[in-house]
Design a protein around this motif. Structure first.
Motif, short mmCIF file in Angstrom:
data_model
loop_
_atom_site.label_atom_id
_atom_site.label_comp_id
_atom_site.label_asym_id
_atom_site.label_seq_id
_atom_site.Cartn_x
_atom_site.Cartn_y
_atom_site.Cartn_z
N LEU A 199 -8.48 -0.98 2.62
CA LEU A 199 -8.02 0.39 2.84
C LEU A 199 -6.53 0.52 2.55
N PHE A 200 -6.10 1.73 2.33
CA PHE A 200 -4.65 2.00 2.27
C PHE A 200 -4.39 3.26 3.08
N THR A 201 -3.15 3.43 3.52
CA THR A 201 -2.83 4.61 4.35
C THR A 201 -1.66 5.37 3.73
N ALA A 202 -1.67 6.68 3.97
CA ALA A 202 -0.57 7.56 3.51
C ALA A 202 0.07 8.18 4.73
N ASP A 203 1.38 8.03 4.81
CA ASP A 203 2.15 8.63 5.90
C ASP A 203 3.31 9.41 5.28
N LEU A 204 2.96 10.53 4.62
CA LEU A 204 3.99 11.35 3.97
C LEU A 204 4.64 12.23 5.02
N LYS A 205 5.91 12.58 4.80
CA LYS A 205 6.66 13.33 5.80
C LYS A 205 7.32 14.55 5.15
N HIS A 206 7.56 15.58 5.97
CA HIS A 206 8.16 16.82 5.45
C HIS A 206 9.65 16.59 5.18
N GLU A 207 10.02 16.70 3.90
CA GLU A 207 11.44 16.57 3.49
C GLU A 207 12.08 15.29 4.03
N ALA A 208 11.29 14.21 4.00
CA ALA A 208 11.81 12.91 4.46
C ALA A 208 10.95 11.82 3.82
N ASN B 71 0.85 2.22 3.00
CA ASN B 71 0.60 0.82 3.36
C ASN B 71 -0.70 0.37 2.72
N PHE B 72 -0.73 -0.89 2.30
CA PHE B 72 -1.93 -1.42 1.63
C PHE B 72 -2.54 -2.53 2.47
N GLY B 73 -3.77 -2.34 2.94
CA GLY B 73 -4.51 -3.41 3.59
C GLY B 73 -4.40 -3.46 5.08
N TRP B 74 -3.63 -2.53 5.66
CA TRP B 74 -3.47 -2.58 7.13
C TRP B 74 -3.12 -1.21 7.68
N ILE B 75 -3.41 -1.04 8.97
CA ILE B 75 -3.12 0.23 9.65
C ILE B 75 -1.97 -0.01 10.63
N ASP B 76 -0.90 0.74 10.45
CA ASP B 76 0.27 0.62 11.34
C ASP B 76 0.00 1.45 12.59
N GLU B 77 -0.36 0.77 13.66
CA GLU B 77 -0.73 1.48 14.90
C GLU B 77 0.45 2.25 15.48
N ASN B 78 1.67 1.92 15.03
CA ASN B 78 2.83 2.68 15.55
C ASN B 78 3.06 3.95 14.74
N ALA B 79 2.28 4.13 13.68
CA ALA B 79 2.55 5.26 12.78
C ALA B 79 1.72 6.49 13.14
N ASP C 35 -10.18 4.60 3.42
CA ASP C 35 -10.93 3.36 3.63
C ASP C 35 -11.98 3.22 2.53
N GLN C 36 -11.61 2.45 1.48
CA GLN C 36 -12.50 2.32 0.32
C GLN C 36 -13.67 1.39 0.64
N GLN C 37 -13.46 0.43 1.51
CA GLN C 37 -14.52 -0.54 1.84
C GLN C 37 -15.71 0.14 2.52
N ASN C 38 -15.40 1.09 3.43
CA ASN C 38 -16.47 1.76 4.19
C ASN C 38 -16.71 3.19 3.75
N LEU C 39 -16.00 3.63 2.69
CA LEU C 39 -16.11 5.02 2.20
C LEU C 39 -15.91 6.00 3.35
N LYS C 40 -14.76 5.85 4.01
CA LYS C 40 -14.40 6.75 5.11
C LYS C 40 -13.00 7.28 4.87
N LEU C 41 -12.72 8.45 5.41
CA LEU C 41 -11.38 9.03 5.35
C LEU C 41 -10.96 9.28 6.79
N GLY C 42 -9.86 8.67 7.21
CA GLY C 42 -9.42 8.80 8.59
C GLY C 42 -8.21 9.73 8.71
N TRP C 43 -8.24 10.57 9.75
CA TRP C 43 -7.12 11.49 10.00
C TRP C 43 -6.64 11.29 11.43
N ALA C 44 -5.32 11.23 11.60
CA ALA C 44 -4.75 11.16 12.95
C ALA C 44 -3.47 11.98 12.99
N SER C 45 -3.15 12.50 14.16
CA SER C 45 -1.86 13.19 14.27
C SER C 45 -0.79 12.13 14.44
#
Ligand SMILES: Cc1cc(CN)n(C)n1
Length: 330
Positions: free
Chosen positions: A156-165, A170-178, A319-329
């Motif tokens: 899996l890979f994750t996207a943590d884009l930010k407004h004007e910042a 991240n590739f291969g891991w989920i940053d639980e602090n993010a 999540d390409q391995q499980n064909l899932k898309l995860g969303w969190a605030s």
């Protein structure tokens, strides 16, 4: 976890995000747009005519000891916004955010559309969709992530884009602090080569419940705005004072001083939702006192597009391995 992370720099007022990418030996550096809505990795190159280059960095395979021409191979991309690029293909070593893929097909541009020539912030794209929509001929090629995944802790890979910042991929891991909330996952239908999923509904402003209407769309880091079905768009702008569809701007505009309500879309059965702040939905000044909305119609596309306006409002797991898309605030 592998600290495989790439900083994503916002460009042109959150129109696009680029990440530093190294190609070749010795490494040549580029700013590439990671695009989950396409599946070609291509870069400006020394093959381009000088009229098509406007300060972009140019990949020169002749200066890379690890470059190998894929003889007889070509590529030809056409994007939803009418832009295009095409050329030849080399295999070379590509590194993004600490992740290295040897022999990655690198599509070198021989032709680029004026939109790319004018976009001095970008040297090319890294497609993070599925290989089935890669344009390489005579045989489709795998994306950077598809080639990297077997060597990553998680596929899996994750996207943590930010407004004007600056944000991060991240590739291969989920940053639980993010992320602040639990991650809610939706099923992905990759049959069209996209990160396609269905949101069960939406809410405007601080409305408590959701309007239950299926919104089928792709999560696309390469598209700036949030493109939705006309009935949803009309309902939203029905709650924006003075909003009108303006022919000259080909979209909904409103007075720049207007207070613009939030927009939330549900994930899974509606238990979880992502809220896009109104501030993000007052997207750009038109220069005549009106402003262009971040929500616009998906008319003619064939599906909705959850672009950067939506993605930067959440922490997103592809999540390409499980064909899932995860969303969190966050
Ligand atoms: C260059 C480019 C990429 C995308 C989204 N996948 N668009 C609409 N244009």
């Amino acid at each position: 976890p592998d600290e495989d992370s790439a900083d994503a720099e916002p460009q042109l007022g959150d129109e696009e995000w680029t990440v530093p990418v190294s190609i070749g030996t010795p490494p040549q550096g580029f700013k590439l747009d990671l695009d989950t809505g396409s599946s070609d990795l291509w870069v400006f190159s020394t093959l381009l005519s000088k009229e098509e280059v406007n300060g972009q960095s140019l990949y020169d395979p002749n200066k890379s000891t690890t470059a190998a021409k894929m003889t007889g191979y070509t590529w030809d991309c056409h994007y939803g916004d009418g832009s295009f690029s095409s050329g030849y293909i080399y295999q070379d070593t590509v590194t993004i955010g600490g992740v290295t893929v040897a022999k990655q097909p690198v599509e070198v541009a021989k032709t680029v559309a004026p939109q790319f020539t004018q976009d001095t912030a970008l040297d090319g794209l890294v497609g993070l969709g599925f290989w089935t929509i890669n344009t390489a001929e005579p045989k489709k090629q795998k994306t950077f992530f598809e080639n990297a995944a077997p060597n990553l802790e998680k596929g899996l890979f994750t996207a943590d884009l930010k407004h004007e910042a600056p944000g991060s991929y991240n590739f291969g891991w989920i940053d639980e602090n993010a992320h602040a909330s639990n991650i809610t996952y939706a099923d992905v239908d990759s049959s069209d080569g996209y990160w396609m999923w269905t949101s069960p509904g939406y809410a405007v402003g601080d409305a408590k419940g959701i309007n239950k209407t299926a919104i089928r769309g792709i999560t696309d880091t390469g598209t700036t705005l949030l493109l939705l079905p006309d009935d949803v768009v009309d309902t939203y702008y029905g709650q924006v004072d003075g909003a009108t569809w303006a022919e000259e701007w080909s979209g909904y505009v409103f007075d720049c001083n207007t207070t613009v309500p939030d927009f939330s879309f549900a994930v899974d059965n509606g238990t979880a939702k992502v809220t896009v702040p109104g501030e993000y939905l007052n997207y750009a000044e038109n220069g005549d006192g009106t402003c262009y909305g971040g929500i616009q119609s998906d008319y003619g596309v064939g599906f909705s597009i959850f672009g950067d306006i939506a993605i930067k409002s959440a922490f997103v797991v592809f999540d390409q391995q499980n064909l899932k898309l995860g969303w969190a605030s966050k």
